[in-house]
Design an enzyme around this catalytic site. Structure first.
Site, PDB file in Angstrom:
ATOM      1  N   GLY A 189      41.480 -30.291  25.054  1.00 19.47           N
ATOM      2  CA  GLY A 189      41.247 -28.862  24.915  1.00 19.47           C
ATOM      3  C   GLY A 189      40.466 -28.343  26.110  1.00 19.47           C
ATOM      4  O   GLY A 189      40.365 -29.007  27.155  1.00 19.47           O
ATOM      5  N   HIS A 457      42.308  -3.294  50.152  1.00 14.28           N
ATOM      6  CA  HIS A 457      42.960  -4.398  50.865  1.00 14.28           C
ATOM      7  C   HIS A 457      42.007  -4.962  51.913  1.00 14.28           C
ATOM      8  O   HIS A 457      41.328  -4.213  52.614  1.00 14.28           O
ATOM      9  CB  HIS A 457      44.236  -3.899  51.547  1.00 14.28           C
ATOM     10  CG  HIS A 457      44.899  -4.973  52.367  1.00 14.28           C
ATOM     11  ND1 HIS A 457      45.729  -5.918  51.799  1.00 14.28           N
ATOM     12  CD2 HIS A 457      44.827  -5.264  53.690  1.00 14.28           C
ATOM     13  CE1 HIS A 457      46.149  -6.745  52.740  1.00 14.28           C
ATOM     14  NE2 HIS A 457      45.619  -6.359  53.897  1.00 14.28           N
TER      15      HIS A 457
END
Length: 501
Positions: A189, A457
């Site tokens: 898990g 950006h």
């Protein structure tokens, strides 16, 4: 006998957040802790394991030789790693203690916070007995309201006794004296895979991971599970799929682990340490719940309603928060529940707790984050959806970072409304930008609203922007040119497909 407006059993994220929120309402609060201040959220849990992950991540980056430079003389000392981890835990513990002392009972002060150490149990619905371990050292307090926030403990295997030396669970990681040469992790898990990542990142341990199923992280979508599994193997982890633990034979200097596989063959593996990581169980034993007529589920969880009350809200003064409630065992869930309960008791609730949009972070290599539902859940509920996938290999920022191993995967409703249903992401900063999508889901924003935003950006979040553009065939780079990096698909239950045909 001391009397308080609120008593909280457990100082973990649920208990501490509840106690502090009650101060905002001017209440006198008693916080009771049987172990470490901060609970597993600070010690032997979220903070310590994530500190270890950060250190292992930094070490792995420093040891990399594919970036145009090579570090010489790189060494790691497990003892010093432990000291750094403990320093992080102590930093948070003393922040908690400093706040408690700041709000201790003072003349003329409205609202106070008192901490008492020991095991608390119910005498009746308003009375708690605090046991400090000695028969003569007990104290009884009264409170108008009581919150149970006792957390959880690592689940045990019936036939394998944890000694916290050679056979350990997550509570025993810091008991290790050095990096084990060979380790078997039982359980694939989130926690098992996180520790597999940590020890393989440091490069001093041969890590074996026992996976009883065909895939690690079995609740995740198959593509996400395969992504995690592939990266673990690239990091040197040996995954034993469809294997069951038969026994662990203790030898003088090593452990023999016997595994039985689904196809009928067996394997014996020699290791130095076995880490048991098969989930956690709620800490509800010894609370004296029978004295207040509170029942638990077959798995030991407390039954709570929408207000986290253990009975009808208008006639109930006992509440529960965190792992004991059976909701997602996440720090943020416990913290939110603790605050929510206090607001329900002493103030007016502004909004209900919505567990469906709780983000989850998984600290693998790279980190993986998710929010909302995944494909498995939608298919199980027979909800039509559309999906888009955008690889970090196409994102300028991750290219510049030389860290393109990751992706963004978005699920939206296929009902004409294009509601955001869920997102999974992997790679650098995934844990940070998942929050923005969670906010959009809570505001029930559709895909068109998301596309109105302009991302700076170069930024990692441009991958989210492009992933949404894929749905409308507006992405700058097209799936036709990069079919393995940019994808979209849709799913409908068979009955809807039949109706359409």
């Amino acid at each position: 006998m001391e009397k308080y407006d609120l008593a909280v059993i457990g100082s973990g994220p649920g208990g501490f957040s509840a106690a502090v929120r009650a101060l905002d309402f001017g209440k006198d609060v008693c916080l009771i802790e049987a172990g470490h201040v901060g609970g597993a959220g600070v010690m032997n849990g979220a903070l310590t394991s994530k500190t270890m992950w950060e250190l292992s991540h930094d070490y792995a980056v420093a040891a990399a030789v594919d970036r145009g430079y090579r570090a010489s003389g790189l060494q790691v000392d497990f003892t010093k790693v432990k000291k750094s981890v403990m320093k992080a835990a102590k930093t948070k513990q003393y922040q908690i203690l400093s706040q408690i002392e700041t709000y201790s009972q003072k003349p003329g002060q409205k609202g106070s916070l008192t901490i008492k150490y020991g095991f608390a149990s119910f005498k009746d619905r308003n009375t708690l007995e605090i046991d400090r371990g000695k028969k003569e050292d007990k104290e009884t307090i009264e409170a108008d309201y009581i919150i149970i926030a006792t957390g959880s403990s690592p689940r045990e295997l019936p036939d394998l006794k944890v000694d916290q030396k050679r056979i350990i669970n997550s509570d025993g990681i810091l008991n290790l004296k050095k990096f084990p040469e060979r380790m078997m992790i039982i359980g694939s898990g989130i926690i098992g895979c996180e520790f597999a990542t940590i020890f393989s990142n440091f490069g001093h341990t041969e890590v074996h991971l026992l996976d009883r199923a065909h895939r690690v992280i079995p609740f995740a979508d198959n593509d996400v599970s395969d992504f995690v599994s592939g990266n673990l193997q690239k990091n040197g982890v040996v995954i034993h799929h469809t294997a069951n633990l038969r026994t662990v034979n203790k030898k003088k200097d090593y452990l023999e682990v016997v595994l039985d596989y689904e196809d009928g063959h067996s394997t014996v593996i020699e290791v130095d340490v076995v880490l048991v990581s098969i989930g956690r169980d709620p800490n509800t034993k010894g609370l004296g719940l029978e004295n207040v007529n509170i029942q638990t589920t077959p798995h030991g969880y407390l039954k709570v309603n929408e207000e986290c009350a253990t009975g009808d809200f208008d006639n109930c003064n006992i509440f529960a928060a965190g792992d004991v409630t059976g909701h997602k065992a996440l720090y943020c869930v416990a913290e939110e529940q603790g605050r929510f309960i206090v607001e329900a008791i002493f103030g007016e609730l502004e909004y209900p707790t919505d567990y469906s949009h709780m983000p989850t972070l998984m600290f693998f290599k790279p980190e993986v984050a998710s929010v909302g539902v995944n494909e498995k859940i939608l298919q199980e509920k027979k909800i039509p959806y559309k999906a888009a996938f955008y690889s970090n290999e196409m994102v300028n920022r991750t290219i510049a970072m030389r860290n393109t191993n990751g992706f963004v995967k978005v699920l939206v409703s296929d009902d004409g409304r294009d509601r955001i249903l869920g997102m999974q992401a992997a790679g650098p900063q995934a844990s940070a930008f998942i929050v923005s999508v969670s906010y959009l889901m809570n505001s029930e924003s559709g895909m068109n609203e998301v596309l109105r935003s302009i991302h700076p950006h170069p930024s990692v979040t441009e991958g989210i922007q492009e992933c949404f553009r894929v749905f409308n065939k507006r992405s700058i780079f097209k799936p036709e040119a990069f079919p393995d990096k940019i994808k979209s698909w849709a799913w409908k239950p068979l009955e809807l497909q039949s109706e359409k045909s």
